[in-house]
Enzyme design. Structure first.
Site, PDB file in Angstrom:
ATOM      1  N   THR A 114       6.917  -1.768 -12.303  1.00 37.60           N
ATOM      2  CA  THR A 114       7.765  -0.657 -11.859  1.00 37.60           C
ATOM      3  C   THR A 114       7.375  -0.285 -10.428  1.00 37.60           C
ATOM      4  O   THR A 114       6.203  -0.368 -10.055  1.00 37.60           O
ATOM      5  CB  THR A 114       7.646   0.570 -12.780  1.00 37.60           C
ATOM      6  OG1 THR A 114       6.336   1.139 -12.671  1.00 37.60           O
ATOM      7  CG2 THR A 114       7.919   0.187 -14.227  1.00 37.60           C
TER       8      THR A 114
ATOM      9  N   GLY B 110       8.236  -2.043  -7.949  1.00 36.11           N
ATOM     10  CA  GLY B 110       7.861  -3.349  -7.391  1.00 36.11           C
ATOM     11  C   GLY B 110       8.557  -3.703  -6.099  1.00 36.11           C
ATOM     12  O   GLY B 110       8.446  -4.838  -5.619  1.00 36.11           O
TER      13      GLY B 110
ATOM     14  N   SER C  86      -5.310   7.102  -9.735  1.00 39.12           N
ATOM     15  CA  SER C  86      -5.704   7.476  -8.376  1.00 39.12           C
ATOM     16  C   SER C  86      -7.074   8.127  -8.422  1.00 39.12           C
ATOM     17  O   SER C  86      -7.395   8.849  -9.375  1.00 39.12           O
ATOM     18  CB  SER C  86      -4.699   8.457  -7.766  1.00 39.12           C
ATOM     19  OG  SER C  86      -5.196   8.969  -6.525  1.00 39.12           O
TER      20      SER C  86
ATOM     21  N   TYR D 261      -0.582  16.578  -7.812  1.00 37.35           N
ATOM     22  CA  TYR D 261      -0.681  15.113  -7.830  1.00 37.35           C
ATOM     23  C   TYR D 261      -1.907  14.669  -8.619  1.00 37.35           C
ATOM     24  O   TYR D 261      -1.834  13.784  -9.478  1.00 37.35           O
ATOM     25  CB  TYR D 261      -0.745  14.587  -6.396  1.00 37.35           C
ATOM     26  CG  TYR D 261      -0.980  13.096  -6.288  1.00 37.35           C
ATOM     27  CD1 TYR D 261      -0.010  12.193  -6.700  1.00 37.35           C
ATOM     28  CD2 TYR D 261      -2.170  12.591  -5.760  1.00 37.35           C
ATOM     29  CE1 TYR D 261      -0.217  10.819  -6.601  1.00 37.35           C
ATOM     30  CE2 TYR D 261      -2.390  11.230  -5.657  1.00 37.35           C
ATOM     31  CZ  TYR D 261      -1.411  10.350  -6.083  1.00 37.35           C
ATOM     32  OH  TYR D 261      -1.633   8.985  -5.980  1.00 37.35           O
TER      33      TYR D 261
END
Length: 249
Positions: free
Chosen positions: A12, A14, A137, A150
Protein backbone atom coordinates in the site's frame (compact mmCIF):
# COMPACT_ATOMS: atom_id res chain seq x y z
CA UNK A 1 16.34 -18.69 -7.04
CA UNK A 2 14.91 -15.26 -6.22
CA UNK A 3 13.33 -14.97 -2.76
CA UNK A 4 9.84 -14.03 -4.00
CA UNK A 5 9.75 -15.93 -7.29
CA UNK A 6 6.17 -16.94 -8.06
CA UNK A 7 4.78 -15.02 -5.06
CA UNK A 8 2.20 -12.24 -4.90
CA UNK A 9 2.83 -9.17 -2.76
CA UNK A 10 0.71 -6.13 -1.87
CA UNK A 11 2.34 -2.77 -1.09
CA UNK A 12 0.00 0.00 0.00
CA UNK A 13 1.30 3.46 -0.84
CA UNK A 14 3.55 1.77 -3.40
CA UNK A 15 3.55 4.77 -5.71
CA UNK A 16 6.18 6.82 -3.83
CA UNK A 17 8.87 6.87 -1.16
CA UNK A 18 9.46 3.79 0.96
CA UNK A 19 6.50 1.98 -0.59
CA UNK A 20 7.80 2.43 -4.12
CA UNK A 21 11.30 1.31 -3.11
CA UNK A 22 9.82 -1.78 -1.44
CA UNK A 23 7.63 -2.58 -4.45
CA UNK A 24 10.65 -2.35 -6.77
CA UNK A 25 12.69 -4.55 -4.43
CA UNK A 26 9.94 -7.19 -4.30
CA UNK A 27 9.66 -7.14 -8.11
CA UNK A 28 13.43 -7.50 -8.47
CA UNK A 29 13.18 -10.61 -6.27
CA UNK A 30 10.61 -12.12 -8.62
CA UNK A 31 7.28 -11.12 -7.04
CA UNK A 32 4.14 -10.05 -8.80
CA UNK A 33 3.39 -6.78 -7.05
CA UNK A 34 0.08 -5.04 -6.38
CA UNK A 35 0.50 -1.39 -5.44
CA UNK A 36 -2.01 1.14 -4.19
CA UNK A 37 -1.99 4.91 -3.89
CA UNK A 38 -4.23 7.94 -4.18
CA UNK A 39 -2.48 9.63 -7.11
CA UNK A 40 -3.12 7.94 -10.45
CA UNK A 41 -0.19 9.55 -12.30
CA UNK A 42 2.45 8.35 -9.81
CA UNK A 43 0.73 4.95 -9.69
CA UNK A 44 1.11 4.68 -13.47
CA UNK A 45 4.78 5.67 -13.27
CA UNK A 46 5.49 3.12 -10.54
CA UNK A 47 3.59 0.36 -12.38
CA UNK A 48 5.66 1.01 -15.52
CA UNK A 49 8.83 0.52 -13.48
CA UNK A 50 7.51 -2.68 -11.93
CA UNK A 51 6.83 -4.42 -15.23
CA UNK A 52 3.89 -5.95 -17.01
CA UNK A 53 2.90 -8.28 -14.16
CA UNK A 54 2.28 -5.36 -11.78
CA UNK A 55 -1.21 -4.26 -10.76
CA UNK A 56 -1.83 -0.64 -9.74
CA UNK A 57 -5.02 0.25 -7.88
CA UNK A 58 -6.12 3.77 -6.98
CA UNK A 59 -7.02 3.57 -3.31
CA UNK A 60 -7.45 5.82 -0.29
CA UNK A 61 -5.79 4.17 2.72
CA UNK A 62 -8.12 6.00 5.12
CA UNK A 63 -11.26 4.68 3.46
CA UNK A 64 -12.52 1.32 4.76
CA UNK A 65 -14.75 0.85 1.71
CA UNK A 66 -11.74 1.32 -0.58
CA UNK A 67 -9.95 -1.45 1.30
CA UNK A 68 -12.89 -3.78 0.78
CA UNK A 69 -13.01 -2.88 -2.92
CA UNK A 70 -9.31 -3.72 -3.18
CA UNK A 71 -9.78 -7.16 -1.68
CA UNK A 72 -12.81 -7.77 -3.91
CA UNK A 73 -10.64 -6.97 -6.95
CA UNK A 74 -7.91 -9.36 -5.80
CA UNK A 75 -10.54 -12.04 -5.23
CA UNK A 76 -11.96 -11.44 -8.71
CA UNK A 77 -8.45 -11.90 -10.14
CA UNK A 78 -8.06 -15.14 -8.11
CA UNK A 79 -4.95 -13.59 -6.62
CA UNK A 80 -3.85 -14.82 -3.20
CA UNK A 81 -1.11 -13.01 -1.32
CA UNK A 82 2.15 -14.23 0.19
CA UNK A 83 3.10 -10.89 1.73
CA UNK A 84 1.59 -7.48 2.42
CA UNK A 85 3.48 -4.32 3.30
CA UNK A 86 0.94 -1.99 4.93
CA UNK A 87 2.84 1.20 4.28
CA UNK A 88 0.46 3.99 3.24
CA UNK A 89 0.17 6.70 5.86
CA UNK A 90 0.21 10.42 6.60
CA UNK A 91 2.37 12.66 8.76
CA UNK A 92 0.59 15.62 10.32
CA UNK A 93 2.63 17.69 12.76
CA UNK A 94 1.39 20.47 15.05
CA UNK A 95 1.97 21.67 18.61
CA UNK A 96 -0.42 20.08 21.11
CA UNK A 97 -2.41 23.30 21.63
CA UNK A 98 -3.00 23.64 17.87
CA UNK A 99 -4.24 20.10 17.22
CA UNK A 100 -7.86 19.90 16.10
CA UNK A 101 -10.28 17.03 15.72
CA UNK A 102 -9.94 17.03 11.93
CA UNK A 103 -6.18 16.46 12.14
CA UNK A 104 -6.73 13.61 14.62
CA UNK A 105 -9.35 11.97 12.39
CA UNK A 106 -7.30 12.19 9.19
CA UNK A 107 -4.22 10.77 10.93
CA UNK A 108 -5.93 7.91 12.74
CA UNK A 109 -8.21 7.02 9.81
CA UNK A 110 -5.20 6.75 7.51
CA UNK A 111 -2.59 5.28 9.84
CA UNK A 112 -4.72 3.00 12.02
CA UNK A 113 -8.38 2.52 11.08
CA UNK A 114 -7.82 1.98 7.34
CA UNK A 115 -4.93 -0.48 7.83
CA UNK A 116 -6.82 -2.36 10.57
CA UNK A 117 -9.86 -3.04 8.42
CA UNK A 118 -7.78 -3.65 5.29
CA UNK A 119 -5.87 -6.40 7.10
CA UNK A 120 -9.18 -7.85 8.31
CA UNK A 121 -10.45 -7.96 4.72
CA UNK A 122 -7.17 -9.40 3.39
CA UNK A 123 -6.86 -12.31 5.82
CA UNK A 124 -8.96 -14.74 3.71
CA UNK A 125 -6.67 -13.99 0.74
CA UNK A 126 -3.40 -14.64 2.59
CA UNK A 127 -1.65 -17.94 1.96
CA UNK A 128 -0.43 -20.03 4.91
CA UNK A 129 3.05 -18.80 5.73
CA UNK A 130 2.23 -15.28 4.56
CA UNK A 131 3.82 -12.25 6.21
CA UNK A 132 2.35 -8.86 7.03
CA UNK A 133 4.77 -5.97 7.59
CA UNK A 134 3.46 -2.71 9.06
CA UNK A 135 5.25 0.60 8.59
CA UNK A 136 5.68 2.11 12.06
CA UNK A 137 7.93 4.98 13.12
CA UNK A 138 10.48 5.81 15.79
CA UNK A 139 8.21 8.75 16.64
CA UNK A 140 6.23 6.24 18.68
CA UNK A 141 9.24 6.10 21.04
CA UNK A 142 11.08 9.41 21.11
CA UNK A 143 8.52 12.04 22.15
CA UNK A 144 9.35 14.54 19.40
CA UNK A 145 7.59 17.92 19.87
CA UNK A 146 4.59 18.55 17.59
CA UNK A 147 4.20 14.84 16.82
CA UNK A 148 1.65 13.86 19.49
CA UNK A 149 -1.07 12.67 17.09
CA UNK A 150 1.27 11.10 14.54
CA UNK A 151 3.29 9.35 17.26
CA UNK A 152 0.15 8.01 18.93
CA UNK A 153 -1.09 6.60 15.63
CA UNK A 154 2.20 4.80 15.02
CA UNK A 155 2.28 3.49 18.60
CA UNK A 156 -1.17 2.03 17.98
CA UNK A 157 0.10 0.34 14.82
CA UNK A 158 3.08 -1.17 16.65
CA UNK A 159 0.77 -2.49 19.36
CA UNK A 160 -1.52 -3.88 16.68
CA UNK A 161 1.32 -5.98 15.26
CA UNK A 162 1.70 -7.75 18.60
CA UNK A 163 -1.98 -8.52 19.12
CA UNK A 164 -2.57 -9.52 15.49
CA UNK A 165 0.43 -11.83 15.71
CA UNK A 166 -1.33 -13.71 18.51
CA UNK A 167 -4.60 -13.87 16.62
CA UNK A 168 -3.30 -14.76 13.15
CA UNK A 169 -0.46 -17.13 13.96
CA UNK A 170 -2.83 -20.12 14.01
CA UNK A 171 -3.53 -19.33 10.33
CA UNK A 172 0.20 -19.38 9.59
CA UNK A 173 0.39 -15.59 9.19
CA UNK A 174 3.24 -13.61 10.76
CA UNK A 175 2.95 -9.89 11.59
CA UNK A 176 5.93 -7.61 12.21
CA UNK A 177 6.77 -3.90 12.10
CA UNK A 178 9.58 -1.91 10.53
CA UNK A 179 9.98 1.49 12.22
CA UNK A 180 12.06 3.95 10.19
CA UNK A 181 13.79 7.03 11.48
CA UNK A 182 14.17 10.09 9.22
CA UNK A 183 14.20 8.90 5.61
CA UNK A 184 14.82 10.90 2.44
CA UNK A 185 11.37 10.68 0.87
CA UNK A 186 8.81 13.11 -0.65
CA UNK A 187 6.96 12.89 2.69
CA UNK A 188 9.04 15.74 4.09
CA UNK A 189 8.06 17.94 1.15
CA UNK A 190 4.40 17.42 2.11
CA UNK A 191 4.72 18.78 5.63
CA UNK A 192 3.61 22.18 4.39
CA UNK A 193 6.69 24.02 5.63
CA UNK A 194 8.52 26.78 3.71
CA UNK A 195 11.72 25.54 2.02
CA UNK A 196 13.97 27.41 4.45
CA UNK A 197 12.18 26.01 7.50
CA UNK A 198 12.16 22.52 5.98
CA UNK A 199 15.93 22.77 5.53
CA UNK A 200 16.36 23.75 9.19
CA UNK A 201 14.18 20.83 10.31
CA UNK A 202 16.28 18.45 8.21
CA UNK A 203 19.54 19.79 9.68
CA UNK A 204 18.17 19.47 13.21
CA UNK A 205 17.10 15.87 12.61
CA UNK A 206 20.43 14.92 11.02
CA UNK A 207 22.27 16.24 14.07
CA UNK A 208 20.28 13.79 16.24
CA UNK A 209 21.21 10.74 14.14
CA UNK A 210 24.46 9.03 15.15
CA UNK A 211 25.13 8.16 11.49
CA UNK A 212 24.72 11.89 10.66
CA UNK A 213 22.50 11.29 7.64
CA UNK A 214 18.97 10.42 6.66
CA UNK A 215 18.24 6.85 5.66
CA UNK A 216 17.22 5.92 2.12
CA UNK A 217 13.95 4.29 1.02
CA UNK A 218 16.02 1.39 -0.33
CA UNK A 219 17.52 0.73 3.11
CA UNK A 220 14.04 0.46 4.64
CA UNK A 221 12.92 -1.71 1.71
CA UNK A 222 15.69 -4.18 2.56
CA UNK A 223 14.33 -4.47 6.11
CA UNK A 224 10.79 -4.95 4.78
CA UNK A 225 11.85 -7.76 2.44
CA UNK A 226 13.69 -9.49 5.26
CA UNK A 227 10.59 -9.43 7.49
CA UNK A 228 8.42 -10.63 4.61
CA UNK A 229 10.72 -13.49 3.58
CA UNK A 230 11.31 -17.02 4.84
CA UNK A 231 14.62 -15.78 6.28
CA UNK A 232 12.67 -14.26 9.18
CA UNK A 233 10.36 -17.25 9.73
CA UNK A 234 11.12 -17.29 13.48
CA UNK A 235 10.39 -13.58 13.94
CA UNK A 236 6.84 -12.80 15.09
CA UNK A 237 5.30 -9.65 16.58
CA UNK A 238 8.63 -7.83 16.49
CA UNK A 239 9.53 -4.23 15.70
CA UNK A 240 12.66 -3.76 13.61
CA UNK A 241 13.94 -0.21 14.20
CA UNK A 242 15.90 1.29 11.29
CA UNK A 243 16.87 4.80 12.33
CA UNK A 244 20.63 5.14 12.18
CA UNK A 245 20.75 4.81 15.96
CA UNK A 246 18.57 7.88 16.62
CA UNK A 247 16.31 6.24 19.20
CA UNK A 248 18.92 3.92 20.67
CA UNK A 249 21.79 6.18 21.76
Amino acid sequence: MKRFEGKNVLVTGGNSGIGRAAALAFAKEGARVVITGRDQSTLNQAAAQLGEKAIAVQNDASNVADGIRLTTLLEHLSLRLDAAFINAGVTKLAPFDEVGEAMWDVTFNTNVKGPYFLIKALVPLLNPGAAIVLNGSINAHIGMPSSSVYAASKAALISLAKTLSSELLSRGIRVNVVSPGPISTPLYDRLGLPAEQLSEVAKSLEAQIPLKRFGTPEEIASAVLYLASAESAFIVGTELVADGGMSQL
